[in-house]
Write a protein that holds these residues in place. Sequence first.
Motif, PDB file in Angstrom:
ATOM      1  N   ARG A 104       0.782  -1.129   0.007  1.00 21.52           N
ATOM      2  CA  ARG A 104      -0.021  -0.066   0.023  1.00 21.52           C
ATOM      3  C   ARG A 104       0.977   1.386   0.054  1.00 21.52           C
ATOM      4  O   ARG A 104       0.536   2.248  -0.558  1.00 21.52           O
ATOM      5  CB  ARG A 104      -0.787  -0.129   1.416  1.00 21.52           C
ATOM      6  CG  ARG A 104      -1.813   1.265   1.199  1.00 21.52           C
ATOM      7  CD  ARG A 104      -2.464   1.497   2.586  1.00 21.52           C
ATOM      8  NE  ARG A 104      -1.176   1.881   3.681  1.00 21.52           N
ATOM      9  CZ  ARG A 104      -1.164   1.904   4.796  1.00 21.52           C
ATOM     10  NH1 ARG A 104      -2.395   1.569   5.750  1.00 21.52           N
ATOM     11  NH2 ARG A 104      -0.242   2.133   5.551  1.00 21.52           N
ATOM     12  N   ASN A 105       1.871   1.244   0.983  1.00 23.60           N
ATOM     13  CA  ASN A 105       2.826   2.440   0.845  1.00 23.60           C
ATOM     14  C   ASN A 105       3.586   2.627  -0.240  1.00 23.60           C
ATOM     15  O   ASN A 105       3.854   3.855  -1.048  1.00 23.60           O
ATOM     16  CB  ASN A 105       3.632   2.233   2.015  1.00 23.60           C
ATOM     17  CG  ASN A 105       3.048   2.283   3.388  1.00 23.60           C
ATOM     18  OD1 ASN A 105       1.963   3.029   3.660  1.00 23.60           O
ATOM     19  ND2 ASN A 105       3.651   1.654   4.453  1.00 23.60           N
ATOM     20  N   THR A 106       3.897   1.526  -1.021  1.00 26.50           N
ATOM     21  CA  THR A 106       4.549   1.667  -2.256  1.00 26.50           C
ATOM     22  C   THR A 106       3.824   2.167  -3.343  1.00 26.50           C
ATOM     23  O   THR A 106       4.149   2.920  -4.174  1.00 26.50           O
ATOM     24  CB  THR A 106       5.034   0.296  -2.836  1.00 26.50           C
ATOM     25  OG1 THR A 106       6.138  -0.293  -1.712  1.00 26.50           O
ATOM     26  CG2 THR A 106       5.859   0.308  -3.966  1.00 26.50           C
ATOM     27  N   TYR A 107       2.603   1.693  -3.458  1.00 25.94           N
ATOM     28  CA  TYR A 107       1.489   2.119  -4.542  1.00 25.94           C
ATOM     29  C   TYR A 107       1.176   3.634  -4.211  1.00 25.94           C
ATOM     30  O   TYR A 107       1.076   4.561  -5.074  1.00 25.94           O
ATOM     31  CB  TYR A 107       0.350   1.241  -4.747  1.00 25.94           C
ATOM     32  CG  TYR A 107       0.431  -0.231  -4.844  1.00 25.94           C
ATOM     33  CD1 TYR A 107       1.665  -0.320  -5.932  1.00 25.94           C
ATOM     34  CD2 TYR A 107      -0.134  -1.078  -4.426  1.00 25.94           C
ATOM     35  CE1 TYR A 107       1.800  -1.657  -6.217  1.00 25.94           C
ATOM     36  CE2 TYR A 107       0.215  -2.341  -4.838  1.00 25.94           C
ATOM     37  CZ  TYR A 107       1.046  -2.626  -5.763  1.00 25.94           C
ATOM     38  OH  TYR A 107       1.449  -3.957  -6.205  1.00 25.94           O
ATOM     39  N   LEU A 108       1.042   4.024  -2.922  1.00 24.19           N
ATOM     40  CA  LEU A 108       0.591   5.387  -2.406  1.00 24.19           C
ATOM     41  C   LEU A 108       1.560   6.245  -2.956  1.00 24.19           C
ATOM     42  O   LEU A 108       1.316   7.308  -3.642  1.00 24.19           O
ATOM     43  CB  LEU A 108       0.191   5.460  -1.184  1.00 24.19           C
ATOM     44  CG  LEU A 108      -0.243   6.712  -0.553  1.00 24.19           C
ATOM     45  CD1 LEU A 108      -1.420   7.193  -1.098  1.00 24.19           C
ATOM     46  CD2 LEU A 108      -0.321   6.740   1.114  1.00 24.19           C
ATOM     47  N   THR A 109       2.869   6.042  -2.646  1.00 25.98           N
ATOM     48  CA  THR A 109       3.961   7.004  -2.895  1.00 25.98           C
ATOM     49  C   THR A 109       4.338   7.231  -4.430  1.00 25.98           C
ATOM     50  O   THR A 109       4.483   8.026  -4.773  1.00 25.98           O
ATOM     51  CB  THR A 109       5.283   6.754  -2.005  1.00 25.98           C
ATOM     52  OG1 THR A 109       5.713   5.350  -2.270  1.00 25.98           O
ATOM     53  CG2 THR A 109       5.031   6.960  -0.480  1.00 25.98           C
ATOM     54  N   GLY A 110       4.136   5.869  -4.985  1.00 24.75           N
ATOM     55  CA  GLY A 110       4.637   5.545  -6.411  1.00 24.75           C
ATOM     56  C   GLY A 110       3.334   6.648  -7.229  1.00 24.75           C
ATOM     57  O   GLY A 110       3.825   7.381  -8.115  1.00 24.75           O
ATOM     58  N   PHE A 111       2.218   6.252  -7.028  1.00 21.80           N
ATOM     59  CA  PHE A 111       1.155   7.212  -7.718  1.00 21.80           C
ATOM     60  C   PHE A 111       1.270   8.536  -7.459  1.00 21.80           C
ATOM     61  O   PHE A 111       0.919   9.477  -8.396  1.00 21.80           O
ATOM     62  CB  PHE A 111      -0.240   6.417  -7.334  1.00 21.80           C
ATOM     63  CG  PHE A 111      -0.470   5.195  -8.027  1.00 21.80           C
ATOM     64  CD1 PHE A 111      -0.374   5.371  -9.195  1.00 21.80           C
ATOM     65  CD2 PHE A 111      -1.071   3.988  -7.179  1.00 21.80           C
ATOM     66  CE1 PHE A 111      -0.524   4.147  -9.864  1.00 21.80           C
ATOM     67  CE2 PHE A 111      -1.443   2.844  -7.911  1.00 21.80           C
ATOM     68  CZ  PHE A 111      -1.271   2.777  -9.060  1.00 21.80           C
ATOM     69  N   CYS A 112       1.756   9.067  -6.347  1.00 25.32           N
ATOM     70  CA  CYS A 112       1.626  10.207  -5.994  1.00 25.32           C
ATOM     71  C   CYS A 112       2.904  10.924  -6.838  1.00 25.32           C
ATOM     72  O   CYS A 112       2.730  12.036  -7.206  1.00 25.32           O
ATOM     73  CB  CYS A 112       1.967  10.496  -4.516  1.00 25.32           C
ATOM     74  SG  CYS A 112       1.949  12.318  -3.853  1.00 25.32           S
ATOM     75  N   LEU A 113       4.074  10.516  -6.885  1.00 20.28           N
ATOM     76  CA  LEU A 113       4.909  10.914  -7.667  1.00 20.28           C
ATOM     77  C   LEU A 113       4.775  10.890  -9.102  1.00 20.28           C
ATOM     78  O   LEU A 113       5.067  11.988  -9.952  1.00 20.28           O
ATOM     79  CB  LEU A 113       6.186  10.179  -7.567  1.00 20.28           C
ATOM     80  CG  LEU A 113       7.084  10.233  -6.151  1.00 20.28           C
ATOM     81  CD1 LEU A 113       8.098   9.217  -5.939  1.00 20.28           C
ATOM     82  CD2 LEU A 113       7.435  11.702  -5.879  1.00 20.28           C
ATOM     83  N   PHE A 114       3.970   9.650  -9.544  1.00 19.89           N
ATOM     84  CA  PHE A 114       3.570   9.700 -11.109  1.00 19.89           C
ATOM     85  C   PHE A 114       2.703  10.822 -11.547  1.00 19.89           C
ATOM     86  O   PHE A 114       2.915  11.549 -12.661  1.00 19.89           O
ATOM     87  CB  PHE A 114       3.187   8.145 -11.486  1.00 19.89           C
ATOM     88  CG  PHE A 114       2.850   8.093 -12.638  1.00 19.89           C
ATOM     89  CD1 PHE A 114       3.625   7.849 -13.939  1.00 19.89           C
ATOM     90  CD2 PHE A 114       1.280   7.967 -13.206  1.00 19.89           C
ATOM     91  CE1 PHE A 114       3.452   7.770 -15.165  1.00 19.89           C
ATOM     92  CE2 PHE A 114       0.830   7.877 -14.401  1.00 19.89           C
ATOM     93  CZ  PHE A 114       1.813   7.616 -15.436  1.00 19.89           C
ATOM     94  N   LEU A 115       1.704  10.967 -10.578  1.00 17.91           N
ATOM     95  CA  LEU A 115       0.701  11.850 -11.058  1.00 17.91           C
ATOM     96  C   LEU A 115       1.237  13.536 -10.685  1.00 17.91           C
ATOM     97  O   LEU A 115       0.684  14.226 -11.532  1.00 17.91           O
ATOM     98  CB  LEU A 115      -0.659  11.679  -9.979  1.00 17.91           C
ATOM     99  CG  LEU A 115      -1.743  12.399 -10.500  1.00 17.91           C
ATOM    100  CD1 LEU A 115      -2.287  12.243 -11.596  1.00 17.91           C
ATOM    101  CD2 LEU A 115      -2.775  12.251  -9.373  1.00 17.91           C
ATOM    102  N   SER A 116       2.249  13.598 -10.240  1.00 19.54           N
ATOM    103  CA  SER A 116       2.786  14.967 -10.151  1.00 19.54           C
ATOM    104  C   SER A 116       3.558  15.198 -11.502  1.00 19.54           C
ATOM    105  O   SER A 116       3.432  16.387 -11.868  1.00 19.54           O
ATOM    106  CB  SER A 116       3.909  15.071  -9.093  1.00 19.54           C
ATOM    107  OG  SER A 116       4.927  14.013  -9.030  1.00 19.54           O
ATOM    108  N   LEU A 117       4.143  14.096 -12.023  1.00 11.65           N
ATOM    109  CA  LEU A 117       4.788  14.323 -13.472  1.00 11.65           C
ATOM    110  C   LEU A 117       3.800  14.732 -14.482  1.00 11.65           C
ATOM    111  O   LEU A 117       3.904  15.399 -15.417  1.00 11.65           O
ATOM    112  CB  LEU A 117       5.536  13.209 -13.781  1.00 11.65           C
ATOM    113  CG  LEU A 117       6.790  12.830 -12.845  1.00 11.65           C
ATOM    114  CD1 LEU A 117       7.566  11.571 -13.205  1.00 11.65           C
ATOM    115  CD2 LEU A 117       7.787  13.918 -12.847  1.00 11.65           C
ATOM    116  N   VAL A 118       2.625  13.627 -14.328  1.00 13.87           N
ATOM    117  CA  VAL A 118       1.492  13.845 -15.433  1.00 13.87           C
ATOM    118  C   VAL A 118       1.044  15.419 -15.298  1.00 13.87           C
ATOM    119  O   VAL A 118       0.489  16.170 -16.146  1.00 13.87           O
ATOM    120  CB  VAL A 118       0.682  12.891 -15.134  1.00 13.87           C
ATOM    121  CG1 VAL A 118      -0.770  12.928 -16.248  1.00 13.87           C
ATOM    122  CG2 VAL A 118       1.162  11.481 -15.354  1.00 13.87           C
TER     123      VAL A 118
END
Length: 206
Positions: A104-118
């Motif tokens: 959960r923590n991996t997906y949460l932080t990963g999606f947050c970083l990815f969405l910031s780039l998008v």
Amino acid sequence: MTVYYTLTFMLLAAEMATFCVLVAPLPHVVRKKLFHFLSESPIIAKLAYGVKIAFIFIAILFVDAVQRMWRVTAEADLAKSSGSGAQDVRAETNMAARKFYAQRNTYLTGFCLFLSLVLTRTFYILLDLIHTQEEYAKLKNETVKSPKGDQAKQIEELKAKLAAAEEKVKDYDIVKKQAQQNAREYDRLATEYNAKTGNVSDKRKD
């Protein structure tokens, strides 16, 4: 969740809301004012600077979450391979919970970083689109409001240049005709002279 993962989730929700606002079918005037405010406001600039610092910490949390997920997965695989027929239910539940939290923590932080780039890329693409539309509107207005006298003046200048070019062509044709007439007259005089003197005309030497 801990405090920093809760803040990460709140930032992810804010990113999703901002993305929905950016891609929403807003009127052109509203969209232009919104993007001008976001790109020129000093308050937004300071807020963006703080968010960039927050993303640095989120990137660190993402690396830590990935390492924990790999470690918990390795421990779970090792427990399955070395365990006997009957295992403790509490140990399995604890291991499954640790694995779930790590993922959960991996997906949460990963999606947050990815969405910031998008989100950043989408913002600048739409901003460039708005600038292009503004430049097109300015050029269109200048074309419509430009006085017809300027266009007539340009047409007259082009006509004058064309007439001058045609005069040059006519002068060239006149000079060419005169040269041909002179050559024929020279041949005639040379033939008459040779006939009277009895010499053979050689046009190459003449």
